[in-house]
Write a protein that holds these residues in place. Structure first.
Motif, mmCIF file in Angstrom:
data_model
loop_
_atom_site.group_PDB
_atom_site.id
_atom_site.type_symbol
_atom_site.label_atom_id
_atom_site.label_comp_id
_atom_site.label_asym_id
_atom_site.label_seq_id
_atom_site.Cartn_x
_atom_site.Cartn_y
_atom_site.Cartn_z
ATOM 1 N N ILE A 297 27.650 38.399 -59.105
ATOM 2 C CA ILE A 297 28.760 38.527 -58.159
ATOM 3 C C ILE A 297 28.657 39.836 -57.382
ATOM 4 O O ILE A 297 28.877 39.879 -56.166
ATOM 5 C CB ILE A 297 30.102 38.418 -58.912
ATOM 6 C CG1 ILE A 297 30.264 36.997 -59.463
ATOM 7 C CG2 ILE A 297 31.267 38.779 -58.002
ATOM 8 C CD1 ILE A 297 31.454 36.809 -60.361
ATOM 9 N N PHE A 298 28.311 40.922 -58.074
ATOM 10 C CA PHE A 298 28.147 42.213 -57.399
ATOM 11 C C PHE A 298 27.035 42.146 -56.354
ATOM 12 O O PHE A 298 27.202 42.592 -55.216
ATOM 13 C CB PHE A 298 27.837 43.296 -58.443
ATOM 14 C CG PHE A 298 27.543 44.649 -57.859
ATOM 15 C CD1 PHE A 298 28.570 45.473 -57.450
ATOM 16 C CD2 PHE A 298 26.241 45.085 -57.707
ATOM 17 C CE1 PHE A 298 28.310 46.726 -56.903
ATOM 18 C CE2 PHE A 298 25.962 46.328 -57.159
ATOM 19 C CZ PHE A 298 27.003 47.157 -56.756
ATOM 20 N N LEU A 299 25.900 41.573 -56.725
ATOM 21 C CA LEU A 299 24.764 41.495 -55.805
ATOM 22 C C LEU A 299 25.064 40.585 -54.614
ATOM 23 O O LEU A 299 24.675 40.877 -53.477
ATOM 24 C CB LEU A 299 23.525 40.999 -56.548
ATOM 25 C CG LEU A 299 22.954 41.947 -57.608
ATOM 26 C CD1 LEU A 299 21.875 41.248 -58.422
ATOM 27 C CD2 LEU A 299 22.398 43.215 -56.968
ATOM 28 N N LEU A 300 25.753 39.472 -54.863
ATOM 29 C CA LEU A 300 26.090 38.570 -53.761
ATOM 30 C C LEU A 300 27.096 39.204 -52.799
ATOM 31 O O LEU A 300 27.072 38.924 -51.594
ATOM 32 C CB LEU A 300 26.646 37.254 -54.297
ATOM 33 C CG LEU A 300 25.612 36.275 -54.852
ATOM 34 C CD1 LEU A 300 26.286 34.982 -55.280
ATOM 35 C CD2 LEU A 300 24.524 35.984 -53.830
ATOM 36 N N THR A 301 27.970 40.054 -53.329
ATOM 37 C CA THR A 301 28.890 40.769 -52.457
ATOM 38 C C THR A 301 28.122 41.636 -51.465
ATOM 39 O O THR A 301 28.412 41.653 -50.262
ATOM 40 C CB THR A 301 29.844 41.648 -53.292
ATOM 41 O OG1 THR A 301 30.597 40.820 -54.170
ATOM 42 C CG2 THR A 301 30.802 42.412 -52.390
ATOM 43 N N LEU A 302 27.116 42.349 -51.972
ATOM 44 C CA LEU A 302 26.283 43.175 -51.096
ATOM 45 C C LEU A 302 25.494 42.308 -50.114
ATOM 46 O O LEU A 302 25.380 42.637 -48.931
ATOM 47 C CB LEU A 302 25.330 44.026 -51.931
ATOM 48 C CG LEU A 302 25.966 45.076 -52.841
ATOM 49 C CD1 LEU A 302 24.882 45.841 -53.582
ATOM 50 C CD2 LEU A 302 26.836 46.036 -52.033
ATOM 51 N N TYR A 303 24.968 41.191 -50.592
ATOM 52 C CA TYR A 303 24.182 40.310 -49.727
ATOM 53 C C TYR A 303 25.024 39.762 -48.574
ATOM 54 O O TYR A 303 24.633 39.827 -47.404
ATOM 55 C CB TYR A 303 23.603 39.155 -50.542
ATOM 56 C CG TYR A 303 23.018 38.054 -49.685
ATOM 57 C CD1 TYR A 303 21.797 38.231 -49.027
ATOM 58 C CD2 TYR A 303 23.690 36.847 -49.516
ATOM 59 C CE1 TYR A 303 21.274 37.229 -48.221
ATOM 60 C CE2 TYR A 303 23.169 35.843 -48.728
ATOM 61 C CZ TYR A 303 21.957 36.037 -48.079
ATOM 62 O OH TYR A 303 21.442 35.044 -47.275
ATOM 63 N N LEU A 304 26.192 39.228 -48.888
ATOM 64 C CA LEU A 304 27.022 38.591 -47.875
ATOM 65 C C LEU A 304 27.510 39.583 -46.824
ATOM 66 O O LEU A 304 27.610 39.256 -45.636
ATOM 67 C CB LEU A 304 28.211 37.896 -48.540
ATOM 68 C CG LEU A 304 27.863 36.678 -49.421
ATOM 69 C CD1 LEU A 304 29.082 36.241 -50.213
ATOM 70 C CD2 LEU A 304 27.327 35.531 -48.576
ATOM 71 N N LEU A 310 28.939 39.368 -43.178
ATOM 72 C CA LEU A 310 30.199 38.635 -43.205
ATOM 73 C C LEU A 310 31.342 39.610 -43.446
ATOM 74 O O LEU A 310 31.167 40.659 -44.056
ATOM 75 C CB LEU A 310 30.191 37.581 -44.316
ATOM 76 C CG LEU A 310 29.188 36.434 -44.201
ATOM 77 C CD1 LEU A 310 29.419 35.443 -45.324
ATOM 78 C CD2 LEU A 310 29.272 35.739 -42.853
ATOM 79 N N SER A 311 32.523 39.240 -43.003
ATOM 80 C CA SER A 311 33.700 40.077 -43.237
ATOM 81 C C SER A 311 34.103 39.998 -44.707
ATOM 82 O O SER A 311 33.692 39.084 -45.441
ATOM 83 C CB SER A 311 34.860 39.606 -42.368
ATOM 84 O OG SER A 311 35.294 38.308 -42.777
ATOM 85 N N ALA A 312 34.932 40.961 -45.117
ATOM 86 C CA ALA A 312 35.429 40.942 -46.496
ATOM 87 C C ALA A 312 36.232 39.676 -46.761
ATOM 88 O O ALA A 312 36.191 39.104 -47.857
ATOM 89 C CB ALA A 312 36.284 42.182 -46.754
ATOM 90 N N ALA A 369 24.561 31.750 -46.712
ATOM 91 C CA ALA A 369 25.935 31.773 -47.190
ATOM 92 C C ALA A 369 26.291 30.500 -47.960
ATOM 93 O O ALA A 369 26.946 30.552 -49.009
ATOM 94 C CB ALA A 369 26.904 31.962 -46.017
ATOM 95 N N TRP A 370 25.841 29.331 -47.430
ATOM 96 C CA TRP A 370 26.160 28.070 -48.116
ATOM 97 C C TRP A 370 25.434 27.958 -49.449
ATOM 98 O O TRP A 370 25.987 27.452 -50.434
ATOM 99 C CB TRP A 370 25.820 26.887 -47.214
ATOM 100 C CG TRP A 370 26.779 26.723 -46.083
ATOM 101 C CD1 TRP A 370 26.567 27.010 -44.764
ATOM 102 C CD2 TRP A 370 28.135 26.264 -46.174
ATOM 103 N NE1 TRP A 370 27.693 26.758 -44.029
ATOM 104 C CE2 TRP A 370 28.681 26.291 -44.860
ATOM 105 C CE3 TRP A 370 28.930 25.819 -47.227
ATOM 106 C CZ2 TRP A 370 29.986 25.901 -44.591
ATOM 107 C CZ3 TRP A 370 30.238 25.427 -46.952
ATOM 108 C CH2 TRP A 370 30.746 25.464 -45.651
#
Length: 482
Positions: A297-304, A310-312, A369-370
């Motif tokens: 989840i942490f890594l995907l937050t950085l990726y997105l 992408l916006s928050a 993203a998908w």
């Protein structure tokens, strides 16, 4: 994401109804646990925005998470025993007060140091709230269906708290700014703190145990040293002298803890219990599934946000879908366990988590993203199955007198797991990003390269743990839902 053992009612029986006062007590205790789970995730989506506002580099962002997770995991066992000595209600209220004040400090943070101080104090408050809240719950509700129902509700709300935090973090950061996420925690903590004294009564065990000072010092010092070393390595690599020294010191202290506990009259952790295969392998699997999924989840937050930009808010929506499937998975897990058994469900959950984590290796610089949404959501289904099954496995085959300690170990595994995964794999990702940048890769390509290396390692670790758990629990009669 945290889940206690699922409700264990006899077939054909109906869980007992709770009195109005008992419902209010349960609401207060669950609300406190929910807030802690919320704090583990609500800032994740806001990290890039927070970093730009306070001048924190990418390698430093994980400290905003680790500063909370480190004391919350490192001091958990210590404060659990302190509560037995000086009163669970008293410590619970103290932890809530500390958490609330720390949330105000984090809301008003004016530089990285003040933010990290607030986050660390939040973590310290959480280390008090979690074990004392669990003890108050188990002493308020009698052994049997009433307690099982309370634990089931508590576990479900804690699991939802982590997911709700991701969604709220995105919505609030986009509309009100990242400081609103910390302000929400301050308001929620104050609300619980006002209600709790009127409902809770003091609780102490009939036998007042001795404080295992050597055990508390060695395990707390060992965990703090190891996590500090891993977190520092995320910034400067593993070659630094301070990283090597603290890592070695942490390992020595943890070995010393095992020696101390083997000789202590009243140890913090019962080593004979840990020799039981269900307890040992169940908690290992639980620790690693928490560590690896929190890192995904942490890594995907950085990726997105850093790669796809992408916006928050949109990032929060990705994790909102994951949360919806997680809630469904949590509700279906007992049925899966009833059909497959706890051990098979645990192993299956780990395998599903590993497969969909590996699927994230298909992420791209301009699209993904998908894929991220689908893979993290389906992977979280396996994750929820695994954490419910590990709770059953790690508390099976034990007497009623041993259930309290077993539940404490389950809680410790989840907290420590959420602590160690992010700094460990962030160090790996950051080192890869630095190497790729030196070779001339763009920021987005280098960041994606570091994230993929960490995700591949994550999937491999979960796969290995699944195999080891299957072998370790072979022949063990871990009971499913009773």
């Amino acid at each position: 994401m945290a889940i206690d053992s699922p409700v264990r009612a006899e077939p054909g029986t109906t869980p007992p109804s709770l009195s109005p006062r008992a419902k209010l007590i349960l609401l207060v205790l669950c609300a406190a646990q929910f807030i802690v789970a919320l704090d583990f995730s609500i800032l994740n989506v806001a990290l890039p925005v927070l970093g730009r506002d306070l001048g924190m580099g990418q390698a430093d962002l994980q400290w905003a998470v680790t500063a909370f997770a480190l004391p919350s995991g490192g001091f958990l066992l210590f404060f659990g025993r302190i509560a037995d000595l000086y009163g669970r209600r008293r410590l619970f209220l103290t932890g809530l007060a500390l958490f609330t004040v720390a949330s105000v400090l984090a809301t008003l943070a004016w530089n990285p140091a003040s933010l990290l101080a607030g986050r660390a104090l939040q973590g310290l408050g959480a280390a008090v709230i979690v074990p004392t809240g669990m003890s108050l719950l188990t002493t308020t509700f009698a052994e049997g269906p009433a307690r099982d129902r309370a634990l089931g509700i508590s576990g479900t709300l804690m699991s939802l708290g982590y997911t709700v935090g991701m969604v709220l973090g995105g919505v609030m950061t986009d509309s009100l700014g990242w400081r609103s996420t910390m302000g929400l925690l301050a308001v929620a903590g104050a609300g619980v703190l006002l209600a709790a004294p009127r409902l809770l009564t003091e609780s102490r065990p009939a036998h007042r145990p001795r404080l295992d000072v050597p055990g508390a010092v060695t395990v707390t010092g060992g965990l703090l040293a190891v996590i500090y070393a891993l977190s520092t390595a995320a910034q400067r690599g593993f070659g630094g002298a301070d990283v090597v020294v603290t890592l070695v010191a942490g390992a020595v202290l943890l070995v010393a803890f095992v020696v101390v506990e083997s000789r202590a009259a009243e140890p913090l952790v019962s080593l004979p219990m840990l020799r039981r295969r269900t307890v040992a392998w169940g908690n290992l699997a639980g620790l690693m599934t928490f560590a690896m999924m929190s890192t995904v989840i942490f890594l995907l937050t950085l990726y997105l946000q850093e790669v796809l930009e992408l916006s928050a808010f949109r990032t929060g929506l990705v994790f909102g879908v994951q949360g919806a499937l997680a809630a469904v998975a949590g509700m279906t897990a007992p049925r899966v366990i009833a059909r497959l058994g706890a051990t098979r469900t645990l192993v299956t959950g780990l395998v599903v988590q590993a497969v969909f984590t590996a699927a994230l290796l298909g992420l791209g610089v301009s699209s993904g993203a998908w894929l991220a949404l689908a893979a993290v959501s389906l992977g979280c289904v396996g994750h929820l199955w695994a954490i419910v099954a590990y709770g059953v496995t790690a508390t099976s085959g034990l007497s009623d007198a041993e259930q309290g300690l077993a539940t404490g170990l389950v809680t410790s595994s989840q907290q420590i797991g959420m602590t160690i995964g992010i700094p460990l794999l962030s160090a790996l990702a950051s080192a890869q990003v630095a190497d790729l940048r030196e070779d001339g890769s763009s920021f987005a390509s280098a960041t994606l390269g570091g994230i993929k290396l960490a995700l591949g390692t994550d999937a491999a670790v979960v796969t290995v743990v699944a195999v080891l758990t299957a072998v370790g629990l072979r022949g063990a009669r871990a009971r499913a839902a009773r």
